[in-house]
Motif scaffolding. Structure first.
Motif, PDB file in Angstrom:
ATOM      1  N   ALA A  17       0.828  -1.205   0.000  1.00 23.74           N
ATOM      2  CA  ALA A  17       0.000   0.000   0.000  1.00 23.74           C
ATOM      3  C   ALA A  17       0.864   1.258   0.000  1.00 23.74           C
ATOM      4  O   ALA A  17       0.577   2.238  -0.709  1.00 23.74           O
ATOM      5  CB  ALA A  17      -0.928  -0.015   1.213  1.00 23.74           C
ATOM      6  N   MET A  18       1.931   1.240   0.805  1.00 25.68           N
ATOM      7  CA  MET A  18       2.805   2.410   0.866  1.00 25.68           C
ATOM      8  C   MET A  18       3.589   2.584  -0.426  1.00 25.68           C
ATOM      9  O   MET A  18       3.787   3.707  -0.909  1.00 25.68           O
ATOM     10  CB  MET A  18       3.744   2.292   2.061  1.00 25.68           C
ATOM     11  CG  MET A  18       3.035   2.421   3.400  1.00 25.68           C
ATOM     12  SD  MET A  18       4.192   2.338   4.786  1.00 25.68           S
ATOM     13  CE  MET A  18       3.067   2.640   6.164  1.00 25.68           C
ATOM     14  N   GLN A  19       4.029   1.477  -1.013  1.00 32.07           N
ATOM     15  CA  GLN A  19       4.756   1.559  -2.280  1.00 32.07           C
ATOM     16  C   GLN A  19       3.867   2.135  -3.373  1.00 32.07           C
ATOM     17  O   GLN A  19       4.312   2.965  -4.186  1.00 32.07           O
ATOM     18  CB  GLN A  19       5.260   0.183  -2.685  1.00 32.07           C
ATOM     19  CG  GLN A  19       6.153   0.201  -3.927  1.00 32.07           C
ATOM     20  CD  GLN A  19       7.444   0.956  -3.688  1.00 32.07           C
ATOM     21  OE1 GLN A  19       8.294   0.530  -2.935  1.00 32.07           O
ATOM     22  NE2 GLN A  19       7.592   2.104  -4.338  1.00 32.07           N
ATOM     23  N   ALA A  20       2.604   1.740  -3.378  1.00 26.06           N
ATOM     24  CA  ALA A  20       1.674   2.261  -4.389  1.00 26.06           C
ATOM     25  C   ALA A  20       1.478   3.763  -4.216  1.00 26.06           C
ATOM     26  O   ALA A  20       1.428   4.514  -5.204  1.00 26.06           O
ATOM     27  CB  ALA A  20       0.337   1.531  -4.284  1.00 26.06           C
ATOM     28  N   ALA A  21       1.371   4.209  -2.978  1.00 26.30           N
ATOM     29  CA  ALA A  21       1.187   5.648  -2.734  1.00 26.30           C
ATOM     30  C   ALA A  21       2.405   6.439  -3.197  1.00 26.30           C
ATOM     31  O   ALA A  21       2.266   7.513  -3.813  1.00 26.30           O
ATOM     32  CB  ALA A  21       0.927   5.883  -1.244  1.00 26.30           C
ATOM     33  N   ILE A  22       3.590   5.926  -2.912  1.00 26.48           N
ATOM     34  CA  ILE A  22       4.808   6.621  -3.342  1.00 26.48           C
ATOM     35  C   ILE A  22       4.912   6.638  -4.864  1.00 26.48           C
ATOM     36  O   ILE A  22       5.273   7.658  -5.471  1.00 26.48           O
ATOM     37  CB  ILE A  22       6.052   5.945  -2.717  1.00 26.48           C
ATOM     38  CG1 ILE A  22       6.100   6.231  -1.215  1.00 26.48           C
ATOM     39  CG2 ILE A  22       7.334   6.419  -3.390  1.00 26.48           C
ATOM     40  CD1 ILE A  22       7.206   5.498  -0.482  1.00 26.48           C
TER      41      ILE A  22
ATOM     42  N   ASN B 261       7.362   9.233  -6.715  1.00 24.63           N
ATOM     43  CA  ASN B 261       8.288   8.794  -7.755  1.00 24.63           C
ATOM     44  C   ASN B 261       8.360   7.276  -7.745  1.00 24.63           C
ATOM     45  O   ASN B 261       8.634   6.672  -6.703  1.00 24.63           O
ATOM     46  CB  ASN B 261       9.682   9.388  -7.492  1.00 24.63           C
ATOM     47  CG  ASN B 261      10.595   9.256  -8.689  1.00 24.63           C
ATOM     48  OD1 ASN B 261      10.727   8.194  -9.279  1.00 24.63           O
ATOM     49  ND2 ASN B 261      11.251  10.357  -9.049  1.00 24.63           N
ATOM     50  N   PRO B 262       8.136   6.622  -8.888  1.00 23.13           N
ATOM     51  CA  PRO B 262       8.172   5.152  -8.923  1.00 23.13           C
ATOM     52  C   PRO B 262       9.567   4.579  -8.697  1.00 23.13           C
ATOM     53  O   PRO B 262       9.700   3.374  -8.461  1.00 23.13           O
ATOM     54  CB  PRO B 262       7.661   4.824 -10.338  1.00 23.13           C
ATOM     55  CG  PRO B 262       7.912   6.061 -11.129  1.00 23.13           C
ATOM     56  CD  PRO B 262       7.753   7.205 -10.183  1.00 23.13           C
ATOM     57  N   LEU B 263      10.609   5.425  -8.755  1.00 19.01           N
ATOM     58  CA  LEU B 263      11.972   4.937  -8.529  1.00 19.01           C
ATOM     59  C   LEU B 263      12.294   4.761  -7.050  1.00 19.01           C
ATOM     60  O   LEU B 263      13.310   4.159  -6.706  1.00 19.01           O
ATOM     61  CB  LEU B 263      12.985   5.904  -9.164  1.00 19.01           C
ATOM     62  CG  LEU B 263      12.932   6.033 -10.690  1.00 19.01           C
ATOM     63  CD1 LEU B 263      13.943   7.064 -11.158  1.00 19.01           C
ATOM     64  CD2 LEU B 263      13.184   4.682 -11.361  1.00 19.01           C
ATOM     65  N   PHE B 264      11.429   5.287  -6.180  1.00 16.91           N
ATOM     66  CA  PHE B 264      11.674   5.187  -4.740  1.00 16.91           C
ATOM     67  C   PHE B 264      11.074   3.874  -4.234  1.00 16.91           C
ATOM     68  O   PHE B 264       9.856   3.757  -4.065  1.00 16.91           O
ATOM     69  CB  PHE B 264      11.056   6.367  -3.992  1.00 16.91           C
ATOM     70  CG  PHE B 264      11.588   7.715  -4.415  1.00 16.91           C
ATOM     71  CD1 PHE B 264      12.789   7.834  -5.097  1.00 16.91           C
ATOM     72  CD2 PHE B 264      10.879   8.869  -4.125  1.00 16.91           C
ATOM     73  CE1 PHE B 264      13.276   9.074  -5.491  1.00 16.91           C
ATOM     74  CE2 PHE B 264      11.362  10.113  -4.511  1.00 16.91           C
ATOM     75  CZ  PHE B 264      12.564  10.214  -5.197  1.00 16.91           C
ATOM     76  N   LYS B 265      11.914   2.886  -4.011  1.00 20.13           N
ATOM     77  CA  LYS B 265      11.469   1.548  -3.636  1.00 20.13           C
ATOM     78  C   LYS B 265      11.598   1.336  -2.128  1.00 20.13           C
ATOM     79  O   LYS B 265      12.667   1.572  -1.555  1.00 20.13           O
ATOM     80  CB  LYS B 265      12.295   0.484  -4.363  1.00 20.13           C
ATOM     81  CG  LYS B 265      12.284   0.616  -5.887  1.00 20.13           C
ATOM     82  CD  LYS B 265      10.889   0.409  -6.477  1.00 20.13           C
ATOM     83  CE  LYS B 265      10.958   0.415  -8.012  1.00 20.13           C
ATOM     84  NZ  LYS B 265       9.612   0.276  -8.611  1.00 20.13           N
ATOM     85  N   ILE B 266      10.522   0.853  -1.514  1.00 23.51           N
ATOM     86  CA  ILE B 266      10.554   0.557  -0.080  1.00 23.51           C
ATOM     87  C   ILE B 266      11.215  -0.795   0.141  1.00 23.51           C
ATOM     88  O   ILE B 266      10.812  -1.801  -0.449  1.00 23.51           O
ATOM     89  CB  ILE B 266       9.135   0.557   0.515  1.00 23.51           C
ATOM     90  CG1 ILE B 266       8.521   1.960   0.432  1.00 23.51           C
ATOM     91  CG2 ILE B 266       9.155   0.090   1.970  1.00 23.51           C
ATOM     92  CD1 ILE B 266       7.086   2.035   0.910  1.00 23.51           C
ATOM     93  N   HIS B 267      12.218  -0.801   1.009  1.00 27.14           N
ATOM     94  CA  HIS B 267      12.887  -2.053   1.359  1.00 27.14           C
ATOM     95  C   HIS B 267      12.180  -2.770   2.504  1.00 27.14           C
ATOM     96  O   HIS B 267      12.080  -4.001   2.510  1.00 27.14           O
ATOM     97  CB  HIS B 267      14.343  -1.758   1.749  1.00 27.14           C
ATOM     98  CG  HIS B 267      15.068  -2.928   2.333  1.00 27.14           C
ATOM     99  ND1 HIS B 267      15.439  -4.033   1.589  1.00 27.14           N
ATOM    100  CD2 HIS B 267      15.465  -3.183   3.624  1.00 27.14           C
ATOM    101  CE1 HIS B 267      16.041  -4.899   2.372  1.00 27.14           C
ATOM    102  NE2 HIS B 267      16.071  -4.421   3.614  1.00 27.14           N
ATOM    103  N   ASP B 268      11.671  -1.988   3.490  1.00 29.52           N
ATOM    104  CA  ASP B 268      11.070  -2.615   4.661  1.00 29.52           C
ATOM    105  C   ASP B 268      10.122  -1.616   5.322  1.00 29.52           C
ATOM    106  O   ASP B 268      10.326  -0.403   5.260  1.00 29.52           O
ATOM    107  CB  ASP B 268      12.156  -3.033   5.646  1.00 29.52           C
ATOM    108  CG  ASP B 268      11.660  -3.985   6.737  1.00 29.52           C
ATOM    109  OD1 ASP B 268      10.508  -4.456   6.644  1.00 29.52           O
ATOM    110  OD2 ASP B 268      12.433  -4.238   7.687  1.00 29.52           O
ATOM    111  N   VAL B 269       9.072  -2.154   5.953  1.00 27.95           N
ATOM    112  CA  VAL B 269       8.145  -1.364   6.771  1.00 27.95           C
ATOM    113  C   VAL B 269       8.155  -1.959   8.167  1.00 27.95           C
ATOM    114  O   VAL B 269       7.942  -3.168   8.342  1.00 27.95           O
ATOM    115  CB  VAL B 269       6.715  -1.372   6.193  1.00 27.95           C
ATOM    116  CG1 VAL B 269       5.751  -0.675   7.152  1.00 27.95           C
ATOM    117  CG2 VAL B 269       6.689  -0.698   4.826  1.00 27.95           C
TER     118      VAL B 269
END
Length: 558
Positions: free
Chosen positions: A513-518, A523-531
């Protein structure tokens, strides 16, 4: 919906800033600011005259209002409202000053205060200054090792404190904590209440120390920053012109004497002949909202995380805050939706976004009540001061780090435990500038938006981004209370990875959900590694999120 607040010409003519514009012969605020920067010495002399400052010891100015006018309105959670007149506060502070002199206090000697900001604490603060001492403010939330560190740095032997504090429904020992910190002499308010009330005012020079305050101290020893007897002029000026504080106004600002806004509140209100409203209890509870209503607060100061709590809980909804003329917000970056909600709570009243630091004695960027107020944005550099925004190559830009252009009353010139030049002036991109560390954006309309501290930026996908930008996006998601974005290096090195700490409702698909919001909003280049879900975020005594602590915690995980 347009939530911008726009002052009418009739209202502008009632402001303190209008007086300044008339006095220096300019028609706009921008021209008044330009004049204050081009004629700094003349500007500060005009401020002295306007505030009718008295020579000798800056604390004298705190008692310039009529003796029977209210100086402090105070209420303890669940208790009765108390009123302290200017005469009352003068006499109480005299008792403290006389008691300290009887104990052998010497001019320039540091005296600690570790207690909540109450009327008694304010009297102690002013009494120490009347006796010629130097206040060392330490937040009552600190544990013994943190208190001990600050006592050591400032060379404090005597400390005012109280037996207990009440937090979250719990009764917590405070004097014991101060004793564990190694204070040589513990002082209690009760010991001074019967001392003589004869006037005391030890003369002090403008450059003499007034107050020792500490930076946040998220890593290592906190910087010990002295205020001098000129610093209150900066506090009072910011309140007078930027917050339009006038005689008879009532100011509430949940704060502590261990944070710069505690002393700021005392000088800002009393020098402007306004009343301080102090609530000894949690500002997140209904009792605080009732207190604001009952005391008819006209200027309410806050921090953005507190506003978010008020909005999400609805706890302040039942109260009438229509007496409020303006809000002020400082301490961390604001959320526009939360600030729009706050403006509506006062019946569409403006919010002065106000950002500065302990080493400034007030703000360097702020708002005014003669310009439109837009949620979560600043409209101007503070009067008598200016800054530039520089990019990574040291060029002026619309996005980058803020560097101050000194001089100004209020700016620090020394540190007790560090090299002031190395901290603020060494290796700046251009001669004559002073490092501050905030990351700012100049918007197309000439207003400004804060993006947190420069050291809270990161590179993701080769693009520089601030923690605040990411957090703003994530905190719009339903179920998210607050977040902190950090970047950590992977084991063995390589590009930093984005980790999100979140106070949020339990949910297995938060990373997606957070990755989709970002992706959609940033920016789609900002990848979440961990929550990482957590019950709360670590904060300093001034309520700033300690992202460095989170980075250390994450990297220490097995």
């Amino acid at each position: 919906m347009n939530v911008e607040w726009i002052p009418t010409p009739e209202f502008i003519r009632t402001t303190n800033l209008y007086w300044l514009m008339q006095r220096v012969g300019v028609a706009t605020y921008a021209a008044a600011h330009a004049w204050s920067v081009a004629h700094r010495e003349e500007f500060w002399q005009l401020v002295r005259e306007r505030l009718q400052t008295r020579p000798g010891n800056c604390v004298a100015q705190c008692f310039a209002a009529p003796p029977e006018s209210p100086a402090i309105l105070q209420q303890t959670a669940g208790g009765q409202l108390q009123r302290f007149s200017v005469r009352d506060l003068d006499e109480l502070s005299n008792r403290v000053a006389n008691g300290l002199q009887a104990r052998g206090l010497q001019p320039g000697e540091p005296v600690g205060i570790v207690m909540p900001l109450t009327a008694q604490a304010a009297a102690i603060y002013l009494g120490i200054l009347k006796a010629g001492g130097v206040v060392v403010g330490i937040a009552d939330s600190f544990m013994a090792p943190e208190i001990a560190m600050r006592l050591r740095i400032a060379g404090v032997r005597r400390v005012f404190t109280q037996a207990w504090i009440h937090r979250g429904g719990k009764r917590l020992p405070l004097a014991d904590r101060v004793a564990q910190a190694g204070a040589a002499e513990i002082l209690r308010w009760e010991e001074f209440a019967a001392c003589p009330a004869a006037p005391v005012l030890v003369p002090r020079a403008p450059a003499d120390h007034l107050n020792i305050l500490f930076s946040s101290g998220t890593t290592g020893d906190p910087k010990a920053i002295p205020w001098t007897h000129t610093t209150p002029l900066k506090c009072a000026m910011d309140a007078h012109f930027h917050h339009n504080l006038q005689p008879g106004d009532v100011v509430a600002w949940p704060t502590s004497l261990g944070w710069m806004m505690g002393p700021w509140l005392i000088f800002a209100a009393l020098w402007n002949r306004a009343t301080i409203a102090l609530y000894d209890g949690a500002p997140t509870e209904a009792g605080f909202g009732q207190f604001v209503q009952a005391t008819r607060v006209t200027l309410l100061g806050t921090v953005p995380s507190l506003v978010k709590t008020w909005r999400s809980s609805g706890v302040m909804d039942p109260f009438d805050w229509s007496a409020i003329k303006a809000f002020s917000s400082t301490g961390e970056c604001s959320n526009a939706d939360d600030m729009a909600w706050l403006m509506a709570r006062g019946g569409h009243k403006p919010i002065i976004e106000y950002c500065g630091g302990t080493e400034i004695g007030g703000g360097y960027i702020t708002g005014t009540l003669v310009q439109p107020a837009r949620p979560a944005t600043f409209s101007t550099p503070a009067l008598g001061l200016d800054f530039v925004i520089l990019d990574d190559e040291g060029r002026e830009a619309d996005f980058g780090e803020a560097f101050l252009i000194p001089p100004s009353i209020g700016l620090s010139t020394e540190l007790l435990n560090a090299d002031h030049y190395q901290v603020y002036e060494a290796d700046v991109p251009r001669a004559g500038l002073r490092r501050h560390g905030d990351q700012l954006e100049r918007l197309p309309d000439g207003y400004y938006r804060a993006h947190g501290r420069q050291d809270d930026t990161m590179k993701l996908g080769g693009i520089k981004v601030s923690s605040v930008e990411i957090e703003r996006v994530l905190q719009t998601l339903p179920g998210v209370v607050e977040t902190a974005a950090i970047a950590v290096p992977p084991p063995g090195g390589g590009p930093h990875q984005l980790v999100i700490y979140a106070v949020a409702s339990p949910r297995l698909d938060w990373p997606a959900a957070m990755q989709a919001a970002i992706k959609e909003q940033l920016n789609p280049l900002f990848k979440i590694h961990d929550v990482v879900l957590t019950a709360h975020l670590p904060r300093t005594a001034s309520n700033k999120v300690m992202r460095r602590v989170l980075r250390d915690q994450y990297q220490a995980k097995p």
